[in-house]
Design a protein around this motif. Sequence first.
Motif, short mmCIF file in Angstrom:
data_model
loop_
_atom_site.label_atom_id
_atom_site.label_comp_id
_atom_site.label_asym_id
_atom_site.label_seq_id
_atom_site.Cartn_x
_atom_site.Cartn_y
_atom_site.Cartn_z
N ILE A 3 0.85 -1.19 0.00
CA ILE A 3 0.00 0.00 0.00
C ILE A 3 0.89 1.24 0.00
O ILE A 3 1.90 1.31 0.70
N THR A 4 0.51 2.22 -0.78
CA THR A 4 1.25 3.48 -0.82
C THR A 4 1.03 4.25 0.48
O THR A 4 -0.12 4.44 0.90
N ASP A 8 -2.25 6.34 1.66
CA ASP A 8 -3.53 5.78 1.23
C ASP A 8 -4.26 5.12 2.40
O ASP A 8 -5.49 5.19 2.50
N ASN A 35 -9.19 4.48 4.92
CA ASN A 35 -8.73 4.40 3.54
C ASN A 35 -8.93 5.76 2.88
O ASN A 35 -10.05 6.15 2.54
N ASN A 36 -7.82 6.47 2.66
CA ASN A 36 -7.86 7.78 2.01
C ASN A 36 -8.01 7.69 0.50
O ASN A 36 -8.26 8.71 -0.15
N SER A 37 -7.82 6.50 -0.06
CA SER A 37 -7.74 6.37 -1.51
C SER A 37 -9.12 6.14 -2.12
O SER A 37 -10.13 6.00 -1.42
N SER A 38 -9.14 6.06 -3.46
CA SER A 38 -10.38 5.81 -4.19
C SER A 38 -10.51 4.34 -4.58
O SER A 38 -11.40 3.98 -5.36
N SER A 39 -9.64 3.47 -4.06
CA SER A 39 -9.65 2.05 -4.39
C SER A 39 -9.77 1.21 -3.12
O SER A 39 -9.34 1.63 -2.04
N LEU A 94 -8.47 -1.41 -0.70
CA LEU A 94 -7.10 -1.80 -0.37
C LEU A 94 -7.09 -3.18 0.28
O LEU A 94 -7.90 -3.47 1.16
N PRO A 109 -12.90 2.18 -0.21
CA PRO A 109 -12.55 3.61 -0.24
C PRO A 109 -13.37 4.41 0.75
O PRO A 109 -14.55 4.13 0.99
N ASP A 110 -12.73 5.42 1.36
CA ASP A 110 -13.41 6.32 2.30
C ASP A 110 -14.13 5.54 3.39
O ASP A 110 -15.24 5.87 3.78
N THR A 167 -6.05 13.00 7.36
CA THR A 167 -4.86 13.71 6.89
C THR A 167 -4.20 14.60 7.94
O THR A 167 -3.03 14.93 7.80
#
Length: 337
Positions: free
Chosen positions: A111-112, A115, A144-148, A150, A177-178, A238
């Motif tokens: 995971i980045t 994210d 999960n900050n990303s749009s995918s 994880l 996501p979110d 964030t």
Amino acid sequence: QPSITAVAPSVTTPIIGNTITVTAQVTNTNTTAVYLGYREGDFVPFTKILMYDDGAHNDGAAGDNVYGIDLPITNSLTQYYIYAENNNIGAFSPARAEYEYHSIVATYTTITPGDLVINEIMASNSTTAVDDDGEYEDWVELYNNSSSTLSLDNLYLSDDATDPLMWQFPSGTTIAPDSYLIVWCDKDLTQTGLHADLKFSSNGEDAVLSYDNGTVIESITFGAQTTDMGYARVPNGTGNFVIQAPTFGTNNETLSNSDFELNTDYSIYPNPVNDVININTNNGSINQIALYNLQGQQLMSLKFNGEQQSQLDLTNYTQGIYLLTINNQQTVKVIKQ
């Protein structure tokens, strides 16, 4: 004696979770007597499965003496050998299997950083939330900050930066996501839900997300915690961490700025604040100021005589979110850092 040559995986460095094919050229053998022995790790027994020369197992053409078998890769290390026999004798590759073996070293997608984040921690829970067994336990909230979606496969959680591989997330764990994911930190591994083999100290310690290849996704060090108060990122996902009323499994900004916007008669700064916050008015007057916590308890009340400027000293207040009211009419959210 059977001859075993050209032993090879279809992918030399596969991704964990994928399936590869192992093939070998085998002659002088019975067609139903070629086996792959494999294991994942140094101290577990080998499992033997039949290999095929039928043209249906990525083995080339049927009857060409190339044997193949599909092998799911579920670990970073797979050790394997080939065994074949005829009516008189058997043979191994390597010759001294199971003491020697071929190896497949796999990798995995990580995971980045950013994210997936540790979004909130509670290291002293006595009344806030209970797990599926009705127990008040420490917990950590991931976001999960990303749009995918994880995958948390191969990811570890720890409360000690010097020992990052304390507890591995169960295979197949995902987070949309979110979305939020709660991990109970109570060492109750047999209970329903995600229960990690660690417990947080209310005096403060670490919270780490990492992989066994050394990749660190998140590493947090927190100080002494207040019972039933969350240690949460503001803004959600964030921001920096503040101590505030817990927001278990939800957005840490339970009170959004839009709900408490100042009208043009007032200005309040700085916000977030470390020590002293200023309250100014150009078109009105300041007669009364009160400060509340998120539980509605009044912490401070000051009266004035129509001043246009005032200050509140919040130096001795703990980190968190407070509500500041002016003249019992205007309310604004104040973040104490």
